[in-house]
Design a protein around this motif. Structure first.
Motif, short mmCIF file in Angstrom:
data_model
loop_
_atom_site.label_atom_id
_atom_site.label_comp_id
_atom_site.label_asym_id
_atom_site.label_seq_id
_atom_site.Cartn_x
_atom_site.Cartn_y
_atom_site.Cartn_z
N GLY A 1 107.71 127.23 58.55
CA GLY A 1 109.12 126.90 58.41
C GLY A 1 109.47 125.48 58.75
N VAL A 2 108.47 124.66 59.08
CA VAL A 2 108.76 123.31 59.56
C VAL A 2 109.25 122.39 58.44
CG1 VAL A 2 106.42 122.38 59.28
CG2 VAL A 2 107.90 121.52 61.11
N HIS A 3 108.83 122.63 57.21
CA HIS A 3 109.23 121.75 56.11
C HIS A 3 110.44 122.25 55.34
CE1 HIS A 3 105.59 119.63 56.94
NE2 HIS A 3 104.80 120.60 56.52
N GLY A 4 110.86 123.48 55.59
CA GLY A 4 111.98 124.00 54.85
C GLY A 4 111.68 124.08 53.37
N ALA A 5 112.62 123.59 52.56
CA ALA A 5 112.46 123.63 51.11
C ALA A 5 111.83 122.38 50.54
CB ALA A 5 113.82 123.87 50.44
N ASN A 6 111.59 121.37 51.39
CA ASN A 6 111.05 120.11 50.91
C ASN A 6 110.51 119.31 52.09
OD1 ASN A 6 110.67 117.82 49.02
ND2 ASN A 6 112.32 116.89 50.18
N ARG A 7 109.23 118.95 52.03
CA ARG A 7 108.60 118.24 53.15
C ARG A 7 109.00 116.77 53.18
NH1 ARG A 7 104.25 115.16 53.55
NH2 ARG A 7 103.28 115.72 51.56
N LEU A 8 109.32 116.29 54.38
CA LEU A 8 109.56 114.87 54.59
C LEU A 8 108.25 114.11 54.50
CD1 LEU A 8 111.63 112.64 55.44
CD2 LEU A 8 111.00 113.14 57.81
N ALA A 9 108.30 112.93 53.87
CA ALA A 9 107.10 112.13 53.67
C ALA A 9 106.35 111.91 54.98
CB ALA A 9 107.49 110.76 53.08
N SER A 10 105.02 112.04 54.91
CA SER A 10 104.09 111.77 56.01
C SER A 10 104.21 112.73 57.18
CB SER A 10 104.24 110.32 56.51
OG SER A 10 103.77 109.43 55.51
N ASN A 11 104.83 113.89 56.95
CA ASN A 11 104.82 114.94 57.96
C ASN A 11 103.65 115.91 57.79
OD1 ASN A 11 106.95 114.25 59.62
ND2 ASN A 11 108.39 115.74 58.78
N SER A 12 102.90 115.80 56.71
CA SER A 12 101.84 116.80 56.49
C SER A 12 100.64 116.58 57.41
CB SER A 12 101.39 116.80 55.02
OG SER A 12 100.92 115.53 54.63
N LEU A 13 100.16 115.34 57.53
CA LEU A 13 99.07 115.09 58.47
C LEU A 13 99.49 115.40 59.89
CD1 LEU A 13 97.59 111.73 57.07
CD2 LEU A 13 96.49 113.99 57.06
N PRO B 1 112.05 111.18 68.92
CA PRO B 1 111.74 112.44 68.26
C PRO B 1 112.96 113.16 67.71
CG PRO B 1 110.44 112.23 70.27
CD PRO B 1 111.42 111.09 70.26
N SER B 2 114.10 113.02 68.39
CA SER B 2 115.32 113.68 67.89
C SER B 2 115.75 113.11 66.55
CB SER B 2 116.45 113.53 68.91
OG SER B 2 116.73 112.16 69.16
N ALA B 3 115.58 111.80 66.34
CA ALA B 3 115.91 111.20 65.05
C ALA B 3 114.91 111.65 63.99
CB ALA B 3 115.91 109.68 65.17
N HIS B 4 113.64 111.73 64.36
CA HIS B 4 112.61 112.24 63.44
C HIS B 4 112.95 113.68 63.05
CE1 HIS B 4 107.97 112.88 62.77
NE2 HIS B 4 108.68 113.08 61.68
N ALA B 5 113.40 114.47 64.01
CA ALA B 5 113.77 115.86 63.72
C ALA B 5 114.95 115.93 62.76
CB ALA B 5 114.10 116.58 65.03
N GLU B 6 115.94 115.09 62.97
CA GLU B 6 117.11 115.09 62.09
C GLU B 6 116.71 114.73 60.66
OE1 GLU B 6 119.98 112.49 63.80
OE2 GLU B 6 120.28 113.74 65.58
N ASP B 7 115.82 113.77 60.49
CA ASP B 7 115.38 113.39 59.15
C ASP B 7 114.57 114.51 58.50
OD1 ASP B 7 116.61 110.97 59.48
OD2 ASP B 7 114.77 109.86 59.92
N THR B 8 113.74 115.18 59.31
CA THR B 8 112.97 116.31 58.80
C THR B 8 113.89 117.43 58.34
OG1 THR B 8 111.10 115.76 60.24
CG2 THR B 8 111.21 118.02 59.41
N MET B 9 114.89 117.75 59.13
CA MET B 9 115.84 118.81 58.79
C MET B 9 116.63 118.44 57.53
SD MET B 9 115.67 121.28 61.21
CE MET B 9 117.25 122.09 61.35
#
Length: 500
Positions: A354-366, A62-70
Motif C-alpha cells: 500500500g505504500v505506492h497507492g495508485a501511482n509510485r513516486l519517482a525513485s521510491n522503488s529502490l 521525511p514528513s515532506a517526502h511522505a507528503e509527496d509520496t501520498m
C-alpha cells in the motif's frame, strides 16, 4: 558463503535489491538460502537509472517526502506504510554507505518529478541500481550464513496450511519461512523497460497456495522510453527532466503546461497520459536534453542507448513514448512482509503493502526494496493479514496456457496507458483461450487478473485510466484484493484494516 543445512531458517527467492537486503538481514537471525539466477543477468535493480529517494539534504524532512509520496499515490497510499518508508529512508542510506556504497558528488541529491525537494541520490550518473546491486552482491557473498542456489523456484511447499519451503527445478528445499522477492510483472508487456523474465512468477507462486493479491490494475508506465522502430524501449531516466530536459510535440512545441502546472515534473501517470495523447495528436513526442551541460557524461547509460539507435543525446531531440515500467500491485502483505498464508512473506515489487497507492513516486522503488526488505528479513513469526472475499472471481482460477508473445500482444493493445471496457473484455477473452503446450501460465494469469481488476474499477486513478470512466470517483478510494475464492475491498488505509 557456506553449504546449506538440510533445513534452513529462511529461503529468499530473488536476488535483486529486495531479495539481497532481506537475505542480509535474515542472516542475522539464522541461516539463509538465496534461490535465484545470477542477478546481473536480468534484475530490475540493475536497470534502475533514476536513483533512490531519501530526505537527507538540509532543509528536507521525511514528513515532506511522505507528503509527496501520498500526493503521487492519488488517494490510495497507506499512511503507515508511507511513514515507515520515509522515516526509515535515511537509515537505509546510512547502512548502504556502511556496506561500501558511494553516491555521486559526495551524496548531493537531485530533483525528480513529483518531489518538492532535491532528495534523489545517484551513483554512476544514471547507473544507480547497478551500483547498489554490486554493493549488495558483494555483501551477500561475504556473509557466511547465506548460501546461493542458482536455480529457479517452481512451486511452494505447503504443510497443514503453512508454507514450509520451495520446490526447485531439481530438488526441494525445506525452511521455516519463504520470502518472495521475485520482482514485478512488466515482462507481460511487449513495450517495457524492465527485464524479459519479470513475468509475475512470484505472484503466481503465491496465488497457487491461496495468497491474496492486491492493486493489480495499477501499472506504472514510464513516460519517457525510447521510441525508435526496431529498438528496445530503453528507459530515459526522469532525472533528465529534473535537470532541465523538456518534452516537445512533433512541431517542436512544449505541451506539458496544458496538462499540469508542474510541467515536465508532474507525476509519472500524468506525464505518460499527456505523451500518449500528444503522440496521437501530432505523431511524435521528443525529449530534448540538449540544454543540460555535459549530458552524455552525466547520463552515460541513456547516452549509450541513444547511440545504439543512431541518436546523440547531446545534440538530438530523442523520440519517446510510455512503456510499462513498474507493477504497483502484487502479493498483499502487512508492514513486516507477511502474506495471508502463514510462512510466506514478500517484499519489493512482487509485494503490495500500500505504500505506492495508485501511482509510485519517482525513485521510491529502490527505497521500498531496502526498507521493506529489511522488515521482511527480520520479521518475527506471527499472524499475517486476513481478507474475506465478498464477490466471486468471475472466471476460471487459471486462464489458458497462452504463449508469452500472445500475452504481450494483448497487454500492449488492451492493458496500457488508456483502457476501456471493450478492450479489457477482449484481453480476458484472448487470455482464456488455450495456447500450445509450450505456453506459460504465470504471465497469462497475471495479465488476466490485471484485466479483471481494471474492468471492475469503473473510474480513473493513478496508473489506471479508463477512457469510458475518465473521472476519479470517491467511492473507489479502495484497494481491490483477489484470491482464488473471489474479490474483496480494503480501505485506502489498508494496514489498519489488516490488523488481527
Amino acid at each position: 558463503m557456506t553449504a546449506p543445512p538440510s533445513r534452513v531458517q529462511t529461503v529468499v527467492v530473488g536476488a535483486g535489491a529486495a531479495g539481497l537486503w532481506a537475505a542480509l538481514h535474515a542472516a542475522s537471525i539464522g541461516p539463509v538460502t538465496l534461490v535465484a539466477p545470477d542477478p546481473a543477468a536480468g534484475s530490475s535493480t540493475a536497470l534502475a537509472q533514476g536513483g533512490i529517494a531519501a530526505a537527507v539534504a538540509e532543509g528536507d524532512a521525511p514528513s515532506a517526502h511522505a507528503e509527496d509520496t501520498m500526493a503521487a499515490g492519488a488517494g490510495l497510499c497507506d499512511p503507515r506504510a508511507v511513514d515507515a518508508l520515509t522515516t526509515e529512508a535515511p537509515l537505509a542510506i546510512e547502512e548502504l554507505r556502511r556496506r561500501g556504497m558511494v553516491f555521486d558528488e559526495g551524496g548531493a541529491p537531485t530533483l525528480e518529478g513529483g518531489h518538492r525537494a532535491r532528495r534523489v541520490l545517484h551513483a554512476g550518473g544514471d547507473a544507480t541500481g547497478r551500483a547498489i546491486l554490486r554493493a549488495l552482491v558483494a555483501s551477500a557473498r561475504e556473509e557466511r550464513r547465506i548460501h546461493w542456489r542458482p536455480e529457479r523456484a517452481v512451486a511452494l511447499l505447503v504443510d497443514r496450511g503453512r508454507v514450509r519451503g520451495v520446490r526447485l527445478e531439481r530438488s526441494e528445499l525445506e525452511s521455516w519461512r519463504v520470502i518472495l522477492a521475485t520482482g514485478g510483472a512488466t515482462g507481460i508487456f511487449g513495450r517495457r523497460t524492465g527485464p524479459d523474465r519479470a513475468t509475475g512468477e512470484g505472484m503466481a507462486l503465491a496465488w497457487d497456495v491461496g495468497a491474496a493479491l492486491a492493486d493489480l490494475e495499477f501499472v506504472q508506465f514510464h513516460p519517457t522510453a525510447l521510441d525508435v522502430s526496431g529498438q528496445p524501449a530503453r528507459l530515459l531516466t526522469e532525472a533528465l527532466r529534473g535537470e532541465g530536459a523538456v518534452l516537445l510535440d512533433a512541431g517542436g512545441e512544449r505541451f506539458m503546461a496544458r496538462f499540469d502546472p508542474r510541467g515536465e515534473l508532474a507525476p509519472r501517470d500524468v506525464v505518460a497520459r499527456a505523451i500518449a495523447l500528444v503522440r496521437d495528436e501530432t505523431g511524435k513526442v521528443y525529449l530534448d536534453a540538449i540544454s543540460i551541460p555535459n549530458v552524455a557524461a552525466r547520463f552515460p547509460t541513456v547516452a549509450a542507448s541513444c547511440a545504439a539507435a543512431g541518436l546523440d543525446l547531446a545534440h538530438d531531440p530523442i523520440p519517446v513514448a510510455p512503456a510499462a515500467h513498474y507493477f504497483t500491485g502484487g502479493i498483499l502483505t502487512d508492514l513486516e512482509g507477511r502474506s495471508t498464508v502463514p510462512g510466506l512473506l514478500a517484499c519489493g515489487e512482487v509485494a503490495c503493502i500500500g505504500v505506492h497507492g495508485a501511482n509510485r513516486l519517482a525513485s521510491n522503488s529502490l527505497l521500498e526494496a531496502l526498507v521493506f526488505g529489511r522488515r521482511a528479513g527480520l520479521a518475527p513469526d506471527g499472524r499475517g493479514p486476513s481478507v474475506t472475499p465478498t464477490e466471486p472471481l468471475g472466471g476460471p482460477p487459471r486462464p489458458g496456457r497462452a504463449p508469452l508473445e500472445r500475452v504481450r500482444g494483448a497487454a500492449d493493445r488492451y492493458l496500457g496507458v488508456r483502457r476501456s471496457a471493450e478492450g479489457l473484455d477482449a484481453a480476458r477473452s484472448v487470455l482464456i483461450v488455450g495456447g500450445p503446450a509450450d505456453g506459460t501460465n504465470a504471465p497469462a494469469l497475471v495479465a488476466w487478473l490485471l484485466a479483471a481488476a481494471a474492468r471492475r474499477r469503473e473510474e480513473s486513478r493513478g496508473g489506471h485510466f479508463r477512457v469510458d470512466f475518465p473521472r476519479t470517483v470517491d467511492a473507489w478510494a479502495v484497494h481491490q484484493v483477489v484470491t482464488r475464492e473471489g474479490w474483496g475491498k480494503l480501505p485506502a488505509a489498508m494496514q489498519a484494516a489488516l490488523e488481527p
